[in-house]
Design a protein around this motif. Structure first.
Motif, PDB file in Angstrom:
ATOM      1  N   SER A 124     -20.362 -44.066 -41.130  1.00  0.00           N
ATOM      2  CA  SER A 124     -19.408 -44.557 -42.129  1.00  0.00           C
ATOM      3  C   SER A 124     -18.680 -43.400 -42.804  1.00  0.00           C
ATOM      4  CB  SER A 124     -20.127 -45.405 -43.176  1.00  0.00           C
ATOM      5  OG  SER A 124     -20.680 -46.575 -42.594  1.00  0.00           O
ATOM      6  N   ALA A 125     -19.421 -42.305 -43.058  1.00  0.00           N
ATOM      7  CA  ALA A 125     -18.800 -41.130 -43.679  1.00  0.00           C
ATOM      8  C   ALA A 125     -17.739 -40.546 -42.769  1.00  0.00           C
ATOM      9  CB  ALA A 125     -19.864 -40.086 -43.997  1.00  0.00           C
ATOM     10  N   SER A 126     -18.021 -40.456 -41.464  1.00  0.00           N
ATOM     11  CA  SER A 126     -17.063 -39.896 -40.514  1.00  0.00           C
ATOM     12  C   SER A 126     -15.795 -40.742 -40.463  1.00  0.00           C
ATOM     13  CB  SER A 126     -17.692 -39.796 -39.125  1.00  0.00           C
ATOM     14  OG  SER A 126     -16.886 -39.030 -38.245  1.00  0.00           O
ATOM     15  N   GLU A 127     -15.961 -42.053 -40.583  1.00  0.00           N
ATOM     16  CA  GLU A 127     -14.811 -42.945 -40.540  1.00  0.00           C
ATOM     17  C   GLU A 127     -13.948 -42.843 -41.792  1.00  0.00           C
ATOM     18  OE1 GLU A 127     -16.751 -46.640 -39.786  1.00  0.00           O
ATOM     19  OE2 GLU A 127     -16.660 -46.393 -37.596  1.00  0.00           O
ATOM     20  N   ARG A 128     -14.488 -42.272 -42.843  1.00  0.00           N
ATOM     21  CA  ARG A 128     -13.714 -42.071 -44.078  1.00  0.00           C
ATOM     22  C   ARG A 128     -12.784 -40.858 -43.981  1.00  0.00           C
ATOM     23  NH1 ARG A 128     -15.568 -44.692 -48.711  1.00  0.00           N
ATOM     24  NH2 ARG A 128     -17.563 -45.788 -48.526  1.00  0.00           N
ATOM     25  N   ARG A 132     -13.487 -35.087 -37.781  1.00  0.00           N
ATOM     26  CA  ARG A 132     -14.749 -35.798 -37.643  1.00  0.00           C
ATOM     27  C   ARG A 132     -15.903 -34.885 -38.006  1.00  0.00           C
ATOM     28  NH1 ARG A 132     -14.704 -38.265 -32.251  1.00  0.00           N
ATOM     29  NH2 ARG A 132     -16.974 -38.347 -32.221  1.00  0.00           N
ATOM     30  N   LEU A 133     -17.074 -35.486 -38.126  1.00  0.00           N
ATOM     31  CA  LEU A 133     -18.283 -34.726 -38.448  1.00  0.00           C
ATOM     32  C   LEU A 133     -18.861 -34.082 -37.199  1.00  0.00           C
ATOM     33  CD1 LEU A 133     -20.137 -37.222 -40.831  1.00  0.00           C
ATOM     34  CD2 LEU A 133     -18.778 -35.233 -41.488  1.00  0.00           C
ATOM     35  N   LEU A 134     -19.310 -32.859 -37.352  1.00  0.00           N
ATOM     36  CA  LEU A 134     -20.058 -32.148 -36.308  1.00  0.00           C
ATOM     37  C   LEU A 134     -21.453 -31.890 -36.852  1.00  0.00           C
ATOM     38  CD1 LEU A 134     -20.062 -30.593 -33.540  1.00  0.00           C
ATOM     39  CD2 LEU A 134     -19.561 -28.539 -34.889  1.00  0.00           C
ATOM     40  N   ILE A 190     -14.848 -30.822 -37.783  1.00  0.00           N
ATOM     41  CA  ILE A 190     -14.072 -30.326 -36.649  1.00  0.00           C
ATOM     42  C   ILE A 190     -12.760 -31.103 -36.552  1.00  0.00           C
ATOM     43  CG2 ILE A 190     -15.994 -29.470 -35.271  1.00  0.00           C
ATOM     44  CD1 ILE A 190     -15.956 -32.104 -33.720  1.00  0.00           C
ATOM     45  N   ASP A 191     -11.786 -30.491 -35.848  1.00  0.00           N
ATOM     46  CA  ASP A 191     -10.522 -31.181 -35.638  1.00  0.00           C
ATOM     47  C   ASP A 191     -10.554 -31.932 -34.313  1.00  0.00           C
ATOM     48  OD1 ASP A 191     -10.083 -29.323 -33.583  1.00  0.00           O
ATOM     49  OD2 ASP A 191      -8.694 -28.107 -34.763  1.00  0.00           O
ATOM     50  N   SER A 192      -9.413 -32.485 -33.937  1.00  0.00           N
ATOM     51  CA  SER A 192      -9.351 -33.317 -32.734  1.00  0.00           C
ATOM     52  C   SER A 192      -9.618 -32.535 -31.451  1.00  0.00           C
ATOM     53  CB  SER A 192      -7.989 -33.996 -32.641  1.00  0.00           C
ATOM     54  OG  SER A 192      -6.952 -33.024 -32.612  1.00  0.00           O
ATOM     55  N   GLU A 193      -9.512 -31.207 -31.526  1.00  0.00           N
ATOM     56  CA  GLU A 193      -9.793 -30.358 -30.377  1.00  0.00           C
ATOM     57  C   GLU A 193     -11.236 -29.841 -30.362  1.00  0.00           C
ATOM     58  OE1 GLU A 193      -7.509 -29.939 -27.983  1.00  0.00           O
ATOM     59  OE2 GLU A 193      -6.208 -31.274 -29.164  1.00  0.00           O
ATOM     60  N   GLY A 194     -12.009 -30.254 -31.342  1.00  0.00           N
ATOM     61  CA  GLY A 194     -13.398 -29.812 -31.433  1.00  0.00           C
ATOM     62  C   GLY A 194     -13.571 -28.467 -32.106  1.00  0.00           C
ATOM     63  N   VAL A 195     -12.512 -27.954 -32.728  1.00  0.00           N
ATOM     64  CA  VAL A 195     -12.568 -26.661 -33.396  1.00  0.00           C
ATOM     65  C   VAL A 195     -13.056 -26.861 -34.835  1.00  0.00           C
ATOM     66  CG1 VAL A 195     -11.247 -24.655 -34.174  1.00  0.00           C
ATOM     67  CG2 VAL A 195     -10.702 -25.755 -31.981  1.00  0.00           C
TER      68      VAL A 195
END
Length: 210
Positions: free
Chosen positions: A56-60, A66-68, A128-133
């Protein structure tokens, strides 16, 4: 700040709800990093409700972020090993008083008997961003291992505006799901353990060592 070695933490009662551990990798909105992978795979597990709250936190978070998760559950033996190693490091720096060793070590490694990771209640994580960075958080996860203690506290002075904003973003999404931060480690958040219970005023922890 209240350290994990504080007597008030160990004095906090535990009423373990018996909830099982769940695999972090099953949550599509969370990325699990392998850097702390252990042979048993414990690092990739947390209590089931903790995982639900993390999702739920990641979806916020804003789109593209996203969360890593770096580490979840940790065995009692591994916790004891890490605590002893950090105490040894402190001894080499000239600290010999047992009480002071306990106090300083617990700033970065929890005493085994109250360790949130051992209860499956804690996660070490970043963004992390959409590229996983990984986003700029002003310091690395587990920075205390490399002598970068000055950047480890959540409110460390001297952070860049970008790093401060990213830490606040992490805090906002996790706090809204009931997690509490251990202030000396910006990356460490927990729900349901003794430290969480003390900081939130809950009558008891809902998760004990597992």
């Amino acid at each position: 700040m209240i350290l994990l070695s504080d007597p008030r933490v160990i004095d906090t009662p535990v009423a373990d709800c018996g909830e099982p551990l769940a695999e972090i990798a099953t949550a599509s909105v969370i990325t699990l990093d392998p850097r702390e992978q252990d042979e048993a795979g414990a690092y990739g597990r947390v209590r089931a409700s903790v995982l639900e709250r993390l999702g739920s936190a990641s979806e916020r978070l804003p789109a593209g972020i996203r969360l890593l998760v770096i580490e979840g559950h940790r065995s009692l033996a591994e916790q004891a090993r890490r605590f002893a190693l950090y105490e040894d490091r402190l001894r080499l720096s000239g600290i010999t008083d047992p009480a002071e060793l306990l106090r300083q070590a617990s700033a970065f490694v929890s005493p085994v008997e109250v360790a949130p990771h051992c209860a499956g209640a804690a996660v070490d994580l970043t963004l992390i961003d959409s590229e996983g960075v990984e986003l700029d958080m002003g310091g690395a996860v587990n920075g205390h291992r490399t002598g970068d203690e000055r950047w480890c506290p959540f409110d460390a002075p001297g952070l860049s505006p970008t790093a401060r904003a990213n830490r606040n973003l992490l805090a906002q999404c996790l706090s809204e799901e009931g997690f509490v931060n251990y202030p000396s480690e910006w990356w460490h958040w927990s729900y349901g353990d003794r430290y969480w219970a003390l900081m939130t005023g809950a009558p008891a922890a809902v998760y004990g060592p597992i």
